[in-house]
Design an enzyme around this catalytic site. Structure first.
Site, PDB file in Angstrom:
ATOM      1  N   ARG A  52     -11.034 -11.274   0.786  1.00  0.00           N
ATOM      2  CA  ARG A  52     -11.323 -12.557  -0.514  1.00  0.00           C
ATOM      3  C   ARG A  52     -10.978 -13.783  -0.722  1.00  0.00           C
ATOM      4  O   ARG A  52     -11.736 -14.580   0.105  1.00  0.00           O
ATOM      5  CB  ARG A  52     -11.494 -11.599  -1.839  1.00  0.00           C
ATOM      6  CG  ARG A  52     -10.401 -11.023  -2.409  1.00  0.00           C
ATOM      7  CD  ARG A  52     -10.813 -10.925  -3.957  1.00  0.00           C
ATOM      8  NE  ARG A  52     -10.684  -9.064  -3.592  1.00  0.00           N
ATOM      9  CZ  ARG A  52     -11.082  -8.171  -4.175  1.00  0.00           C
ATOM     10  NH1 ARG A  52     -11.000  -8.670  -4.935  1.00  0.00           N
ATOM     11  NH2 ARG A  52     -10.974  -7.193  -3.574  1.00  0.00           N
ATOM     12  N   LYS A  85       1.054  -1.093   0.343  1.00  0.00           N
ATOM     13  CA  LYS A  85      -0.172   0.327   0.134  1.00  0.00           C
ATOM     14  C   LYS A  85       1.353   1.038   0.091  1.00  0.00           C
ATOM     15  O   LYS A  85       2.366   0.978   0.461  1.00  0.00           O
ATOM     16  CB  LYS A  85      -1.014  -0.037   1.673  1.00  0.00           C
ATOM     17  CG  LYS A  85      -1.835  -0.298   1.453  1.00  0.00           C
ATOM     18  CD  LYS A  85      -3.188  -0.878   2.002  1.00  0.00           C
ATOM     19  CE  LYS A  85      -4.269  -1.892   2.211  1.00  0.00           C
ATOM     20  NZ  LYS A  85      -4.852  -1.936   1.074  1.00  0.00           N
TER      21      LYS A  85
HETATM   22  N1  BES Z   1      -8.599  -3.629   3.792  1.00  0.00           N
HETATM   23  C1  BES Z   1      -8.538  -3.616   2.217  1.00  0.00           C
HETATM   24  C2  BES Z   1     -10.189  -2.081   2.099  1.00  0.00           C
HETATM   25  C3  BES Z   1      -9.909  -0.971   2.189  1.00  0.00           C
HETATM   26  C4  BES Z   1      -9.388  -0.099   2.359  1.00  0.00           C
HETATM   27  C5  BES Z   1     -10.848  -1.116   3.994  1.00  0.00           C
HETATM   28  C6  BES Z   1      -9.143   1.263   2.941  1.00  0.00           C
HETATM   29  C7  BES Z   1     -10.683   0.315   5.230  1.00  0.00           C
HETATM   30  C8  BES Z   1     -10.343   1.004   4.211  1.00  0.00           C
HETATM   31  C9  BES Z   1      -8.326  -4.120   1.796  1.00  0.00           C
HETATM   32  O1  BES Z   1      -7.992  -5.377   1.643  1.00  0.00           O
HETATM   33  C10 BES Z   1      -8.012  -3.977  -0.057  1.00  0.00           C
HETATM   34  O2  BES Z   1      -6.510  -3.181  -0.095  1.00  0.00           O
HETATM   35  N2  BES Z   1      -8.354  -3.918  -1.162  1.00  0.00           N
HETATM   36  C11 BES Z   1      -8.140  -3.352  -1.955  1.00  0.00           C
HETATM   37  C12 BES Z   1      -9.002  -4.897  -3.212  1.00  0.00           C
HETATM   38  C13 BES Z   1      -7.647  -4.340  -4.574  1.00  0.00           C
HETATM   39  C14 BES Z   1      -6.427  -3.977  -4.642  1.00  0.00           C
HETATM   40  C15 BES Z   1      -8.920  -5.010  -5.819  1.00  0.00           C
HETATM   41  C16 BES Z   1      -8.818  -1.548  -2.444  1.00  0.00           C
HETATM   42  O3  BES Z   1      -9.764  -1.654  -2.269  1.00  0.00           O
HETATM   43  O4  BES Z   1      -7.605  -1.277  -2.969  1.00  0.00           O
HETATM   44 ZN    ZN Z   2      -6.130  -5.085   0.982  1.00  0.00          ZN
END
Ligand code: BES
Ligand code: ZN
Ligand code: ZN
Length: 471
Positions: A321, A247
């Site tokens: 997921r 991230k």
């Molecule tokens: N935990 C995150 C989602 C999230 C983002 C929760 C911001 C709370 C606040 C999840 O694991 C994630 O990183 N999802 C990605 C998915 C993408 C890579 C398809 C996202 O939402 O960017």
């Molecule tokens: Zn994630």
């Protein structure tokens, strides 16, 4: 602070402050009209005016309905805690708002001070909720259950707010087993060698680069002759760095909250067992830390999940997921439930779709969506349905495996994540399952409604409301 319910006339109760709720159209006729006008008080929702010398706290509300009273009671408790008064009283305007009053003060007055070296002290010791003319037995019932639910919500918040060096998959399982001991729940914790025996290749891959072994936690509340059996599944990412698809630094901050689904499941089990509801409730939590390292799982890996479905990893940040795929499959084997609900901070896309104040609801059954939406509005949690469709489903196609963990197009990301989970729901369970994306609602850095900085406990009030109504 102690909250008491009293059956008596308001003027019989001795307290430093009387809290009153007032609408704009009541300002003129109000006893303190002149002084409120001088103070420039306009009775806007969530604004307060403290008449210190009179011992009156005036709180603005748009209406005297539950949602507005809950929010205004939160504003009131903050003003009271900031003062040097010791006691306050509030007249209960109607039976229907008592729950909202209790939630407003307990949730709005919540503070998380575990890591502060100096504990804030408030002088406020007692809050009296007063009524002389309403059905008091009914009020006592509402008061007791609202307190249980609000305290369970704060229990969920406490775990969400704890730092990731304190809560990891191992310590989260300790939190769960302590809850089980205190509330007489069954509790089984699977460690990594057990997960390997269960062929949980997806969940294990996500946790591989962490120094903390992943755990699957199964809690159960089993009353005699339950009306229904419910399975709850929680995403318990005690930290989500994104893994090798790392991230951005600014997006990583707050990712301790990626365990909020798991914490909601714990809070719901706490409430359900204390309310002694007539439903059997199972909680399954996938507790994992998504980290980087030489042994980290990679984009391009193909994982074999517990259900034997193969998954092409295209982004290691779409890890929730993967964990849920295995936990949902395990849960469906272990319990034949009437309903299966999963709670997960699954996608940033859900926040983009609905904003930060609304939980995304996905699933197949229109009836169940309707019933849940109703429970949400009764509980004061906003929920909105994000509809599945066959076109979005195609975006999860993989050229080399059964499914890809990310969609080939970015739009509709909350729905494609929901559709990924759907692949792991068995045919006979399709209409029993609902997925709650609480990415936006589970955590906040700016207070809103009865939520303060940090975990909100999203999902707890809503699920308690739904489960209490089960026939
Ligand atoms: N935990 C995150 C989602 C999230 C983002 C929760 C911001 C709370 C606040 C999840 O694991 C994630 O990183 N999802 C990605 C998915 C993408 C890579 C398809 C996202 O939402 O960017
Ligand atoms: Zn994630
Ligand atoms: Zn995540």
């Amino acid at each position: 602070m102690d909250i008491k319910l009293l059956e008596t006339e308001l003027n019989e109760v001795v307290a430093d402050v009387n809290v009153v709720f007032i609408k704009k159209d009541e300002l003129e006729a109000c006893e303190h009209a002149a002084i409120l006008q001088k103070a420039g008080f306009k009775a806007e929702q969530d604004t307060t005016c403290f008449l210190y010398e009179k011992g009156v706290l005036v709180c603005g509300v748009d209406s005297k309905k539950s949602d507005d009273i809950r929010s205004a009671a939160s504003a009131a408790i903050k003003a009271l805690k900031a003062s040097n008064f010791q006691s306050a009283k509030i007249e209960i305007l109607s039976k229907s708002v008592l729950g909202a009053l209790v939630e407003g003060v307990v949730l709005g007055g919540y503070e998380f001070n575990d890591y502060k070296s100096e504990q804030k002290k408030s002088t406020l010791e007692s809050l009296f909720l007063v009524s002389s003319d309403l059905d008091f037995t009914k009020l006592e019932e509402i008061f007791a259950s609202s307190l249980i639910i609000a305290n369970a919500t704060n229990f969920t918040r406490d775990i969400v707010n704890k730092a990731p060096q304190e809560i990891n998959p191992q310590t989260l399982s300790h939190v769960a087993s302590n809850l089980a001991k205190e509330n007489n729940l069954e509790c089984i914790v699977l460690q990594e060698d057990d997960l390997a025996k269960e062929n949980m290749g997806a969940m294990l891959a996500v946790g591989r680069a962490s120094v903390h072994g992943s755990t699957l936690i199964h809690l159960a509340y089993k009353p005699q002759n339950p009306k229904k059996v419910i399975t709850l599944v929680g995403k318990g990412l005690t930290y989500d760095s994104g893994g090798l698809s790392l991230k951005q630094p600014t997006s990583m901050v707050t990712m301790k909250m990626d365990k909020a689904g798991a914490c909601a499941v714990l809070g719901i089990l706490k409430a359900v067992s204390e309310l002694q509801l007539d439903v059997e409730v199972h909680g399954f939590i996938g507790a994992v830390e998504n980290m980087v390292g030489g042994n980290a799982y990679k984009p391009d890996d193909v994982l074999v999940s517990r259900s034997k479905t193969t998954i092409e990893v295209r982004n290691t940040d779409a890890e929730g997921r993967l964990v849920l795929a295995d936990v949902l499959d395990y849960a469906q084997d272990k319990v034949h439930a009437d309903y299966i609900f999963d709670f997960a901070t699954l996608t940033g896309a859900c926040m983009i779709a609905l904003g930060q104040y609304t939980t995304g609801l996905m699933g197949h059954s229109h009836k169940l969506k309707h019933d849940i939406s109703r429970a949400g509005s009764d509980a004061g949690e906003m929920i909105s349905s994000l509809p599945f469709n066959r076109h979005l489903k195609k975006l999860l196609k993989s050229e080399i495996a059964d499914i890809s963990n990310t969609a080939s197009k970015p739009y509709g990301g909350a729905i494609t994540a929901g559709l990924f989970l759907d692949k792991f729901i068995r045919e006979e369970n399709k209409n029993k399952w609902m997925h709650f994306d609480i990415a936006g609602t589970a955590y906040t850095e700016t207070p809103w409604d009865c939520n303060v900085y940090g975990g909100t406990g999203a999902g707890v009030r809503l699920m308690c409301e739904f489960l209490r109504d089960i026939k």
